[in-house]
Design a protein around this motif. Structure first.
Motif, PDB file in Angstrom:
ATOM      1  N   LYS A   1       0.816  -1.213   0.000  1.00  9.96           N
ATOM      2  CA  LYS A   1       0.000   0.000   0.000  1.00  9.96           C
ATOM      3  C   LYS A   1       0.854   1.268   0.000  1.00  9.96           C
TER       4      LYS A   1
ATOM      5  N   ARG B 164       3.206  -3.073  -7.931  1.00  6.86           N
ATOM      6  CA  ARG B 164       2.031  -3.820  -8.398  1.00  6.86           C
ATOM      7  C   ARG B 164       1.656  -3.394  -9.813  1.00  6.86           C
ATOM      8  N   ALA B 165       1.690  -2.091 -10.053  1.00  5.54           N
ATOM      9  CA  ALA B 165       1.339  -1.606 -11.387  1.00  5.54           C
ATOM     10  C   ALA B 165       2.366  -2.080 -12.409  1.00  5.54           C
TER      11      ALA B 165
ATOM     12  N   GLU C 236       1.543  -5.428 -13.584  1.00  7.31           N
ATOM     13  CA  GLU C 236       0.357  -5.526 -14.421  1.00  7.31           C
ATOM     14  C   GLU C 236       0.523  -4.800 -15.751  1.00  7.31           C
TER      15      GLU C 236
ATOM     16  N   ARG D  22     -10.065  -8.929  -4.824  1.00  5.10           N
ATOM     17  CA  ARG D  22      -9.016  -8.151  -5.442  1.00  5.10           C
ATOM     18  C   ARG D  22      -8.106  -7.494  -4.420  1.00  5.10           C
TER      19      ARG D  22
ATOM     20  N   ARG E 135     -10.235 -13.544 -14.103  1.00  2.00           N
ATOM     21  CA  ARG E 135      -9.313 -12.408 -14.112  1.00  2.00           C
ATOM     22  C   ARG E 135      -9.481 -11.626 -15.412  1.00  2.00           C
ATOM     23  N   ASN E 136      -9.366 -10.324 -15.308  1.00  2.00           N
ATOM     24  CA  ASN E 136      -9.430  -9.549 -16.550  1.00  2.00           C
ATOM     25  C   ASN E 136      -8.087  -8.875 -16.795  1.00  2.00           C
ATOM     26  N   ALA E 137      -7.031  -9.636 -16.760  1.00  3.16           N
ATOM     27  CA  ALA E 137      -5.683  -9.057 -16.875  1.00  3.16           C
ATOM     28  C   ALA E 137      -5.416  -8.502 -18.271  1.00  3.16           C
TER      29      ALA E 137
END
Lengths: 270, 314
Positions: free
Chosen positions: B168, B176-177, B180, B249, B312-314
């Motif tokens: 966080k 994390r970004a 992805e 999520r 998942r919508n990766a």
């Protein structure tokens, strides 16, 4: 101010697929100028934008922003000076992360990122304020994954993110092309609004001649890796879509001739 | 009862591994095979340090640091030398086999009468219980086992909390970004390659720590102990996903899921072994399990059956 000096780029050199995408482009965009690049497919307009963004290094030539030579800077280093919005609405955001988290990342563009809490109270409030100003009702969905939004909403947020930290240069790569007409118009209006408010220096690639005529203060037309037309100042103010169509016709007709013949014949048409 | 305590302890130790793999597989989306090597590296480093008389906390930290270096190497191979994702992991894992032998000087380092992290809790437990064994639900359990369980519980809890807090932070969200959407993170002024290197380093550091605890729990470090660990970790993560539902999520839920998945998986294995599963077949069964878990959802989707909610919508 953006200065592009004599940039060349050839993809797959020495192969049958060799593409001379940029053939010595020189272009200067003054501070506070909103310039659009239009051109046929394969004219090199997106390549030029990517050369400025640093997606690849040019074969020759150099790129300056506010007098700083950034020709050899990697993409991420250029991002300190440059904000970007991509054609693909999914390219500018991380789908599974929340709206607030995505924006918080953009708020740190070009700054150091430590182990401080990303979404502190004050940051959240700041985000909520600016998102509310978009009038899209997204301020209540800050903790939803950004992937649950529509393409238009995501593109509006990407635009907000790209301009959150004021960029010295904003690059827009056909950023409304993948949207439905209504969202495209919305995002285009938001783009004009933000650019006018922050007096940004902008280079926008577009397919839409209507956008090219309405939005920017200057229109540059590219063809076959060269700049072929440059409408600025008074000439831009009088520019109509029909004028652009005629210009396109001229370069297309030129293509019908052999390059050498064209140099002799084309002046007679013009 | 000893069996259950053992399964829980083992599950918690391996959930450090699962947390490490959560970073590489889920956060960075990097299929990292270094794990098999770095687990043994962590165990070997800790065992050797313990034998040399280094205090347990420092020895465990040594296992953590060794894992960090292993992951760092994999990351550098992939990002700056452009070695393929899988291959960079395989290279480091293979190299680590020799490194581990070098570290230990032999293929197995027994830890007899060396102190462990559980020593202090053990004294405490003995004092509280007033004897060498504690009665849990009427069953006597050695104080040592209870102490070990308490120690790893605390360790896993602290690690999970730190990991959640980290994800966080500004750095954590950026990482994390980067996992992805690397393109986005470059456009935000961050070199995504360093994010990957750092993430892999932290991931393998946790795996190394898991190895360090495993060595202290089992009482030895062995050059073979890492084999198949990646698949075990993967199985745990998959079970965790199934437990919390694929729609979850929040990183916190995913972390809890990974821990619960590991413990559940260990319990299942303990039960299976108890029922007469040949220990030699364990890795085959695990591999089959992962295969089925990976294939069934796609297969079921074709038939129109939903096993896990959402996708998942990766």
């Amino acid at each position: 101010m953006l200065e592009i000096r004599n940039i060349t780029k050839t993809f797959f050199p020495g192969t049958v697929n060799e593409v001379r995408a940029l053939r010595g482009v020189t272009l200067t965009i003054e501070d506070g100028c909103f310039a659009a690049i239009i051109g046929t497919n394969g004219s090199g307009k997106s390549t030029l934008l990517n050369a400025v963004a640093g997606t690849f290094l040019p074969d020759e030539g150099s790129v300056f922003i506010d007098g700083t030579d950034i020709t050899h800077w990697p993409e991420h280093k250029r991002a300190r000076l440059v904000g970007r919005v991509f054609q693909n609405p999914f390219a500018g955001t991380a789908a599974e992360m929340t709206i607030a988290e995505n924006i918080a990342i953009a708020m740190k563009r070009g700054k150091s990122r430590g182990v401080g809490q990303a979404l502190s109270r004050s940051v959240r409030d700041e985000i909520a304020d600016k998102v509310r100003a978009l009038n899209m009702g997204l301020e209540n969905r800050l903790d939803n994954p950004i992937g649950t939004l529509s393409g238009g909403q995501r593109q509006a947020l990407t635009l907000l993110m790209a301009t959150w930290v004021r960029p010295k240069l904003l690059l827009l790569d056909e950023h409304t092309a993948a949207l439905d007409p209504k969202s495209a118009a919305q995002v285009a209006a938001l783009t004009s609004e933000i650019i006018a408010r922050d007096k940004l220096t902008v280079l926008m690639v577009t397919h839409s001649m209507q956008q090219a005529v309405q939005m920017p203060g200057r229109v540059v037309m590219m063809h076959a890796g060269n700049v072929v037309e440059d409408y600025a100042g008074e000439r831009k103010k009088g520019l109509r879509i029909a004028d652009l169509m005629r210009a396109f016709d001229r370069v297309r007709r030129r293509d019908l001739f052999d390059a050498a013949v064209a140099n002799i014949v084309v002046p007679q048409y013009a | 009862m000893t069996l259950v305590v053992g399964a829980f302890t083992m599950g918690l130790i391996l959930s450090l591994l699962a947390l490490g793999m959560f970073i590489s597989f889920r956060v960075l989306r990097f299929c990292d095979i270094t794990v098999d090597g770095s687990l043994a590296l962590g165990a070997a480093t800790t065992a050797v340090l313990l034998s040399a008389g280094v205090p347990p906390w420092a020895a465990s930290l040594g296992g953590f640091a060794a894992g960090f270096l292993a992951g760092f190497t994999t990351g550098i191979l992939h990002t700056f030398f452009k070695v393929q994702e899988l291959l960079s992991g395989i290279l480091v894992m293979t190299a680590l086999y020799s490194v581990n032998l070098r570290v230990m000087g032999k293929s197995n380092v027994p830890l007899i009468d060396t102190p462990t992290l559980a020593d202090l809790p053990e004294k405490l437990v003995k004092k509280l219980a007033g004897g060498d064994s504690v009665s849990i639900a009427g069953w006597p359990v050695p104080a040592r086992d209870v102490a070990m369980l308490a120690t790893v519980t605390l360790l896993v809890f602290a690690t999970a909390l730190l990991l959640q807090l980290f994800l966080k932070t500004n750095l954590g969200t950026t990482m994390r970004a980067a996992g992805e959407n690397p393109q986005m993170i470059r456009a935000q002024g961050v070199d995504n390659r360093w994010m990957q290197v750092f993430g892999l380093a932290v991931s393998n550091a946790l795996v190394g720590l898991s190895g360090a605890m495993l060595a202290q729990y089992q009482g030895f470090a062995d050059v073979q102990m890492g084999i198949g660990m990646m698949v075990w970790g993967l199985a745990s993560i998959i079970i965790g996903d199934a437990l919390i539902g694929k729609n979850a999520r929040g990183t916190g839920l995913l972390i809890v899921g990974a821990i619960m998945g590991t413990i559940l998986f260990r319990l299942l294995i303990a039960i299976a072994l108890r029922w007469g599963l040949n220990p030699n077949d364990l890795k085959l069964v695990t591999a089959l399990f992962v295969f089925v878990a990976l294939v069934v959802p796609t297969f079921a989707a074709k038939l129109g059956i939903r096993i896990f909610g959402g996708r998942r919508n990766a």
